[in-house]
Write a protein that holds these residues in place. Structure first.
Motif, short mmCIF file in Angstrom:
data_model
loop_
_atom_site.label_atom_id
_atom_site.label_comp_id
_atom_site.label_asym_id
_atom_site.label_seq_id
_atom_site.Cartn_x
_atom_site.Cartn_y
_atom_site.Cartn_z
N PRO A 74 0.74 -1.35 -0.17
CA PRO A 74 -0.08 0.00 0.18
C PRO A 74 0.73 1.33 -0.07
O PRO A 74 0.57 2.28 -0.61
CB PRO A 74 -0.84 -0.08 1.33
N VAL A 75 2.05 1.27 0.55
CA VAL A 75 2.85 2.32 0.40
C VAL A 75 3.26 2.73 -1.03
O VAL A 75 3.13 4.06 -1.27
CB VAL A 75 4.30 2.16 1.42
N LEU A 76 3.47 1.74 -1.77
CA LEU A 76 3.81 1.96 -3.23
C LEU A 76 2.76 2.72 -3.92
O LEU A 76 2.99 3.41 -4.81
CB LEU A 76 4.29 0.52 -3.62
N ALA A 77 1.51 1.87 -3.78
CA ALA A 77 0.25 2.40 -4.27
C ALA A 77 0.14 4.01 -3.84
O ALA A 77 -0.44 4.72 -4.58
CB ALA A 77 -0.90 1.53 -4.02
N MET A 78 0.46 4.06 -2.48
CA MET A 78 0.11 5.37 -2.19
C MET A 78 1.04 6.31 -2.86
O MET A 78 0.60 7.82 -3.17
CB MET A 78 0.09 5.66 -0.71
N GLY A 79 2.32 6.11 -2.96
CA GLY A 79 3.43 7.09 -3.60
C GLY A 79 2.67 7.27 -4.87
O GLY A 79 2.87 8.59 -5.52
N ARG A 80 2.00 6.53 -5.69
CA ARG A 80 1.66 6.75 -7.00
C ARG A 80 0.50 7.56 -6.96
O ARG A 80 0.26 8.43 -7.76
CB ARG A 80 1.33 5.40 -7.70
N ARG A 81 -0.40 7.35 -5.99
CA ARG A 81 -1.72 8.18 -5.88
C ARG A 81 -1.43 9.41 -5.57
O ARG A 81 -2.06 10.42 -5.98
CB ARG A 81 -2.74 7.47 -4.71
N LEU A 82 -0.42 9.90 -4.79
CA LEU A 82 -0.10 11.06 -4.42
C LEU A 82 0.46 12.02 -5.57
O LEU A 82 0.14 13.09 -5.81
CB LEU A 82 1.00 11.33 -3.13
N TYR A 143 10.69 2.41 4.05
CA TYR A 143 9.46 3.04 3.64
C TYR A 143 9.88 4.22 2.85
O TYR A 143 9.10 4.65 1.72
CB TYR A 143 8.95 3.92 4.85
N ALA A 144 10.94 5.01 3.15
CA ALA A 144 11.42 6.06 2.06
C ALA A 144 11.75 5.53 0.87
O ALA A 144 11.53 6.12 -0.34
CB ALA A 144 12.56 6.55 2.64
N ALA A 145 12.58 4.42 0.69
CA ALA A 145 12.78 3.75 -0.48
C ALA A 145 11.51 3.47 -1.32
O ALA A 145 11.39 3.68 -2.59
CB ALA A 145 13.73 2.55 -0.45
N ILE A 146 10.61 2.68 -0.66
CA ILE A 146 9.22 2.30 -1.27
C ILE A 146 8.52 3.32 -1.83
O ILE A 146 8.01 3.44 -3.16
CB ILE A 146 8.36 1.41 -0.56
N ALA A 147 8.42 4.63 -1.03
CA ALA A 147 7.53 5.80 -1.46
C ALA A 147 8.27 6.52 -2.90
O ALA A 147 7.61 6.69 -3.64
CB ALA A 147 7.47 6.51 -0.22
N ALA A 148 9.72 6.47 -2.40
CA ALA A 148 10.31 6.93 -3.59
C ALA A 148 10.28 6.22 -4.97
O ALA A 148 10.09 7.04 -6.06
CB ALA A 148 12.01 7.25 -3.50
N ILE A 149 10.23 5.06 -4.81
CA ILE A 149 9.86 4.17 -6.08
C ILE A 149 8.62 4.25 -6.59
O ILE A 149 8.34 4.48 -7.86
CB ILE A 149 10.13 2.87 -5.93
N GLY A 150 7.46 4.37 -5.88
CA GLY A 150 6.06 4.76 -6.15
C GLY A 150 6.25 6.19 -7.08
O GLY A 150 5.43 6.18 -7.98
N HIS A 151 6.66 7.03 -6.30
CA HIS A 151 6.64 8.40 -6.92
C HIS A 151 7.31 8.31 -8.41
O HIS A 151 6.95 9.03 -9.12
CB HIS A 151 7.31 9.16 -6.08
N ALA A 152 8.64 7.85 -8.42
CA ALA A 152 9.18 7.73 -9.60
C ALA A 152 8.41 7.01 -10.69
O ALA A 152 8.39 7.39 -11.95
CB ALA A 152 10.39 7.07 -9.46
#
Length: 218
Positions: A74-82, A143-152
């Protein structure tokens, strides 16, 4: 073909369409799981360095990393959603900081609960004294790595969509400039002229080519 005989064909087509839709999701899930393999290797090496055998080290590593992998989806999905919702940086950063702390605490809590239920009590006590704090901290970085990957990933997808939209708009504008009736009438006139004057046709084709280049460059 009767309605009854066509039903198996329709069901087969629907099943094939469903399988085609599931393939990208399965591929993404496989790549996501594969991305955790370096973490599994590091945890296996850390556990083995404390005197554990290879098999217990692998089992302990998988038991420890699997909750983080599940929490990270869900962290990965949230990074994309943001990114999709264009959330401002001043709002996204505090949100990520709070969720990172929550992620680290949840991961550590799940591992502590598993050890309390299934591991010997000395192992649980040693985990609480020596490893729990470090796992919370490592959870922040994970968490930071997962969120950054989702954002990228989301940013790259949006760039591809914008490029595709720009290409479609350019093609639409080109089609609007090249009136089909004008092209048809011009070619028809050149065809008729070819039966009478080949030299005039050659000059007409050159001018027609100049006109097309002017429209394409406009």
């Amino acid at each position: 073909m009767s309605v009854t005989s066509s039903r198996p064909v329709v069901r087969a087509a629907a099943a094939g369409s469903g399988a085609a839709r599931r393939l990208p999701a399965l591929r993404a899930a496989g790549l996501y799981a594969l991305a955790w393999s370096p973490v599994v290797v590091l945890y296996t090496a850390a556990i083995a360095s404390m005197g554990s055998g290879l098999r217990p080290a692998i089992e302990g590593s998988l038991t420890s990393v699997l909750p983080a992998m599940l929490l990270g989806a869900p962290v990965l999905a949230m990074g994309r959603r943001l990114v999709d919702r264009n959330v401002a940086l001043r709002r996204a950063v505090p949100l990520h900081l709070g969720l990172a702390v929550l992620f680290g605490l949840a991961w550590t809590g799940v591992n502590a609960l598993l050890m309390l239920l299934f591991a010997p009590r000395p192992v649980f006590d040693m985990y609480v004294r020596m490893a729990a704090g470090w796992q919370v901290i490592s959870g922040l970085f994970i968490y930071a790595a997962i969120a950054a990957i989702g954002h990228a990933l989301a940013t790259a997808r949006r760039l591809r969509e914008r490029e595709a939209a720009a290409a479609r708009a350019e093609l639409h504008a080109l089609r609007a400039q090249l009136d089909p009736h004008f092209l048809f009438n011009t070619l028809h006139s050149l065809t008729a002229l070819a039966r009478k004057d080949g030299t005039a046709v050659e000059r007409g084709l050159e001018r027609f080519g100049d006109l097309l280049r002017y429209v394409l460059d406009a």
